[in-house]
Design an enzyme around this catalytic site. Structure first.
Site, PDB file in Angstrom:
ATOM      1  N   LYS A   1       0.037   2.062  -4.838  1.00  0.00           N
ATOM      2  CA  LYS A   1       1.391   1.729  -4.409  1.00  0.00           C
ATOM      3  C   LYS A   1       1.440   1.389  -2.925  1.00  0.00           C
ATOM      4  CE  LYS A   1       3.520   1.955  -8.317  1.00  0.00           C
ATOM      5  NZ  LYS A   1       4.095   0.727  -8.914  1.00  0.00           N
TER       6      LYS A   1
ATOM      7  N   TYR B   1      -3.306   6.646  -7.585  1.00  0.00           N
ATOM      8  CA  TYR B   1      -2.081   5.935  -7.984  1.00  0.00           C
ATOM      9  C   TYR B   1      -1.228   5.662  -6.752  1.00  0.00           C
ATOM     10  CZ  TYR B   1       2.728   5.434  -9.611  1.00  0.00           C
ATOM     11  OH  TYR B   1       4.018   5.012  -9.798  1.00  0.00           O
TER      12      TYR B   1
ATOM     13  N   SER C   1       6.419   4.118  -5.179  1.00  0.00           N
ATOM     14  CA  SER C   1       6.553   5.488  -5.669  1.00  0.00           C
ATOM     15  C   SER C   1       6.562   6.466  -4.506  1.00  0.00           C
ATOM     16  CB  SER C   1       5.380   5.823  -6.597  1.00  0.00           C
ATOM     17  OG  SER C   1       5.326   7.204  -6.885  1.00  0.00           O
TER      18      SER C   1
ATOM     19  N   ASN D   1      -4.057  -3.273 -13.353  1.00  0.00           N
ATOM     20  CA  ASN D   1      -2.605  -3.190 -13.546  1.00  0.00           C
ATOM     21  C   ASN D   1      -1.814  -3.079 -12.247  1.00  0.00           C
ATOM     22  OD1 ASN D   1      -2.678  -3.156 -16.472  1.00  0.00           O
ATOM     23  ND2 ASN D   1      -3.544  -1.109 -16.306  1.00  0.00           N
TER      24      ASN D   1
END
Length: 256
Positions: free
Chosen positions: A148, A144, A119, A94
């Site tokens: 980014k 995560y 982010s 994703n």
């Protein structure tokens, strides 16, 4: 060739996509929108009458090519947003593969610009008493955030090597309902961004000409700021209105 005023929003059915589409409508923005998300049912609840909607899995490059066709600007929001997301089961498809596919398709289809929703997690490992400036090295605190950072590097590559205008927005603590600020930590208050300010920031990213590559913070005009707003104020003429600390003071006074 791209349509001069068509904007593709990936992940349009998410909280940020919903808020931005409504803000753009309320602001009278003269764009046509193609809203893309995995869930067609969720898109139906977001779309305005005049919007084009399509289901999209960003891990599918051919589907991304179709989504970017005849589009001027891409706002790439689609991702797994969880700080605890697993790398192999989610982030790889994703956030890594999907982000590459969107940039690749945008360039191939002649889009003018990609606005990448990064982010604050890309720099969250800095101590809380350090205000992060856009030019400081990335410093993620979780995988995560690492994903980014990859997207930010990809945006830089496509701008510098392939000539695709790319803007990175490090969206921080987006809160759609200010009541949720009750009980927020000092960090979350310093990283807050309101729907109104984020909507205006994204519009400024669409409309500001002559940006090859830039990284901007996605926060409101908070009394204390996790990230420095100088670059966004100067280059985008972004002047956020809301202040989480003032909002929280108002909520406390109201509840007395």
């Amino acid at each position: 060739m791209s349509s001069s005023n068509k904007v593709l929003i990936t992940g349009a059915a998410g909280n940020i996509g919903r808020a931005f589409r409504q803000y753009a409508k309320d602001a009278g923005a003269e764009y046509s929108f193609r809203l893309a998300d995995r869930s067609s049912d969720a898109l139906s609840a977001v779309a305005q009458t005049e919007d084009e909607i399509m289901t999209l899995d960003v891990a599918d490059l051919d589907a991304c090519q179709q989504a970017c066709a005849n589009v001027s600007t891409v706002i790439h929001l689609a991702a797994d947003p969880s700080p605890d997301a697993d790398f192999y089961s989610s982030l790889l498809e994703n956030n890594i593969k999907g982000t590459y596919n969107v940039f690749r398709a945008a360039k191939d289809q002649g889009c003018r610009r990609v606005i990448f929703a990064s982010s604050a997690q890309a720099v969250e490992a800095y101590p809380l008493d350090v205000q992060v400036h856009s030019g400081m090295p990335v410093r993620p605190k979780n995988l995560y955030g690492v994903s980014k950072c990859f997207g930010e590097a990809l945006a830089s590559y496509f701008a510098d090597v392939e000539g695709l205008s790319s803007i990175v927005v490090r969206i921080a603590n987006f809160v759609s309902d200010s009541d949720a600020l009750h009980g927020a930590s000092a960090r979350d208050l310093s990283a807050y961004i309101s729907p109104r300010d984020l909507g205006e920031l994204l519009l400024r990213c669409i409309e500001t000409p002559s940006i090859k590559f830039a990284v901007f913070p996605g926060i409101s005009n908070n009394r204390y700021k996790r990230m420095d707003l100088s670059d966004a104020r100067e280059q985008l003429k972004y002047n956020p209105i809301d202040d989480s600390f003032a909002i929280l003071d108002g909520l406390r006074n109201y509840s007395r």
